[in-house]
Design a protein around this motif. Sequence first.
Motif, short mmCIF file in Angstrom:
data_model
loop_
_atom_site.label_atom_id
_atom_site.label_comp_id
_atom_site.label_asym_id
_atom_site.label_seq_id
_atom_site.Cartn_x
_atom_site.Cartn_y
_atom_site.Cartn_z
N GLY A 291 -13.43 6.59 4.76
CA GLY A 291 -12.70 7.51 5.67
C GLY A 291 -13.26 7.47 6.97
O GLY A 291 -12.56 7.74 8.30
N GLU A 292 -13.99 6.27 7.39
CA GLU A 292 -14.27 5.71 8.57
C GLU A 292 -13.26 4.56 9.07
O GLU A 292 -13.04 3.51 8.64
CB GLU A 292 -15.75 4.87 8.68
N GLY B 155 -6.46 6.46 -4.71
CA GLY B 155 -6.33 5.64 -3.35
C GLY B 155 -6.93 4.47 -3.33
O GLY B 155 -6.89 3.60 -2.32
N SER B 156 -8.12 4.25 -4.20
CA SER B 156 -8.74 3.08 -3.99
C SER B 156 -8.12 1.92 -4.54
O SER B 156 -7.11 1.87 -5.55
CB SER B 156 -10.19 3.50 -4.98
N LEU B 157 -8.40 0.46 -4.25
CA LEU B 157 -7.73 -0.51 -4.75
C LEU B 157 -8.68 -1.28 -5.38
O LEU B 157 -9.77 -1.48 -5.41
CB LEU B 157 -7.57 -1.39 -3.16
N TRP B 158 -8.18 -1.54 -6.77
CA TRP B 158 -8.98 -2.27 -7.70
C TRP B 158 -8.51 -3.75 -7.77
O TRP B 158 -7.29 -4.12 -7.58
CB TRP B 158 -8.82 -1.83 -9.20
N ASP C 259 0.77 -1.03 0.04
CA ASP C 259 -0.02 0.00 -0.16
C ASP C 259 0.99 1.03 -0.09
O ASP C 259 1.47 1.59 1.04
CB ASP C 259 -1.02 0.08 1.31
N PRO C 260 1.09 1.81 -1.07
CA PRO C 260 1.91 3.31 -1.26
C PRO C 260 1.11 4.53 -1.01
O PRO C 260 1.43 5.37 -1.15
CB PRO C 260 2.16 3.07 -2.52
N THR C 261 -0.25 4.36 -0.64
CA THR C 261 -1.11 5.58 -0.71
C THR C 261 -0.92 6.63 0.52
O THR C 261 -1.60 7.56 0.50
CB THR C 261 -2.42 5.12 -0.57
N ARG C 262 -0.17 6.29 1.59
CA ARG C 262 0.13 7.15 2.75
C ARG C 262 -1.23 7.49 3.33
O ARG C 262 -1.32 8.67 3.58
CB ARG C 262 0.74 8.38 2.30
N GLY C 263 -2.23 6.74 3.59
CA GLY C 263 -3.25 6.86 4.25
C GLY C 263 -4.81 7.07 3.32
O GLY C 263 -5.72 7.11 3.95
N ALA D 105 -1.01 1.76 5.57
CA ALA D 105 -0.17 2.19 4.66
C ALA D 105 1.16 1.40 4.84
O ALA D 105 1.68 1.29 5.78
CB ALA D 105 0.25 3.56 4.68
N GLY D 106 1.79 1.01 3.74
CA GLY D 106 2.86 0.18 3.63
C GLY D 106 2.96 -1.38 3.83
O GLY D 106 4.00 -2.09 3.68
N GLN D 107 1.64 -1.89 4.47
CA GLN D 107 1.58 -3.16 4.41
C GLN D 107 1.25 -3.93 3.25
O GLN D 107 1.02 -3.15 2.30
CB GLN D 107 0.40 -3.43 5.59
N ILE D 108 1.03 -4.92 3.23
CA ILE D 108 0.88 -5.89 1.98
C ILE D 108 -0.32 -6.63 1.91
O ILE D 108 -1.15 -6.99 2.90
CB ILE D 108 1.98 -7.06 1.94
#
Length: 492
Positions: free
Chosen positions: A378-379, A354-357, A293-297, A303-306
């Motif tokens: 955002g929750e 930042g969405s995951l497809w 996860d490169p999205t920084r939140g 963020a940073g996890q796999i």
Amino acid sequence: MQTILTTLLLSIIALFPQYPDSGKDRKPPYLVEDIPTPDGLTAQTGAIAFLPNGHLIAGFRRGEIMIYNPATKKWRLFAKGLQDPLGIYVISNSEILVMQYPELTRVKDTDGDGKADLFETVTDNFGLTGNYHEFDYGPVKDSKGNFFIGLNCSSPGGGIQPEVRGKLDTSSRSPKQMFSPVPYRGWIMKLTPDGKLHPYACGFRSPNGLGFDLKGNLLVTDNQGDWVGTSTLYHVEEGRFYGHPASLIWTRNWDRGNPMELPVEELKKIRTLPSVFFPHGIMANSPTQPLADPTRGKFGPFAGQIFVGEMNTERIVRVMLEEVGGSIQGACIPFLDANGLRKGNNRLAFAPDGSLWTGQSDQGWAGAQGIQRIVFTGEQPVDLYSMNLTRDGFDLTFTRPLDKSVAGRPANFQFRRYYYEYHKKYGSDQFGVEPLEVSSLAVSADGKKVSVKLGDMKPGFIYELRLQNIVSADGIPLANKLVCYTANKLKP
């Protein structure tokens, strides 16, 4: 009598606190959206990525490469005629690399009309027999400009065509095991910037997923089967052997005969252990692409996890890694189960927003077809953020403060441990299964960390934890209650 009943009632209320906000009206942290695909398209998705302009590019099993505009929600054809594309690397809005069955191919629109007109072989310097199981994965690129691809072993249930590419050696063929009849089936390969393809690491059965973490470590998944007791995630380094012996035959100067006949104890001496085991039937049966996860939140607190796709169930798995004793190991936990998510999560990609497809396929086995988008609302979720090994147990850190009255009860932390046997048999039972009692635990002042001590720690086991009755300080239940930590090594 009334006083006794009142006292009893107050005691019960103390045991089961009432929360003013139970979370019933709370929006979910993540929403799943279906992305419609064109009529008539066989939407078995083998590859997805995003172009610099924010458009999605996807490869499908019948050979189409198509581009989707998220703003207009319209598709257009970019290329066709490829053979089972299972990976895309984007170079520009008009140029990509595609990993297809016979080769790594450059596909480019040179005249600007929106359709590819250049198809160029980047490398095909690996063997091919026509066996149906010779799928190829990648490419992924490191910071030095090297590309990496993964090559499946061949299936004992598939044939070999009269004409093959590469040197043929069927000595590793077996009626019930994957084999490597040509170079370099079962290998991870490195393509250097000068265009040369080099054998990098061996011992893979079906490495349907390559990716890098944010530190640049190459991660590869492998699927349960012969020599793979349960599915795995490996940290892959050059020159190492990762367990399935068939591919050893193509190592330089191999002179030990059929590697499939070597004693298991000899293979164990040269085998590199997985960083994470995915317990079969519990966590993941057919893991796919690992994606950091490169999205920084933008996608929540991880963020940073796999994130790792899973084919057989409606699930995406989250992986939390750490370094222990010079090696990478860690834990896996469900990230998202069902809630609109389909099976067959074969390929993952983060969009600019930042969405995951997720691209889905059944590939002739379990799964589904199509593309879905996962959006962070955002929750903040109530979830386990990390699981870190200590000398005598684990530190569990959560995304939000917990209700200390339930987080402080050892009975709510149910541990057991076990391991999977390394053998040629297809899959493995759990061995050495043993429940573990929590000897003590401590909840941090902010309620976000629980330090758990166990009576006895042993290396070489998976530590499975089921969290019971855990809720946040405002009464919201924990999103995921199962986590499994692979403890190849212990803290000194």
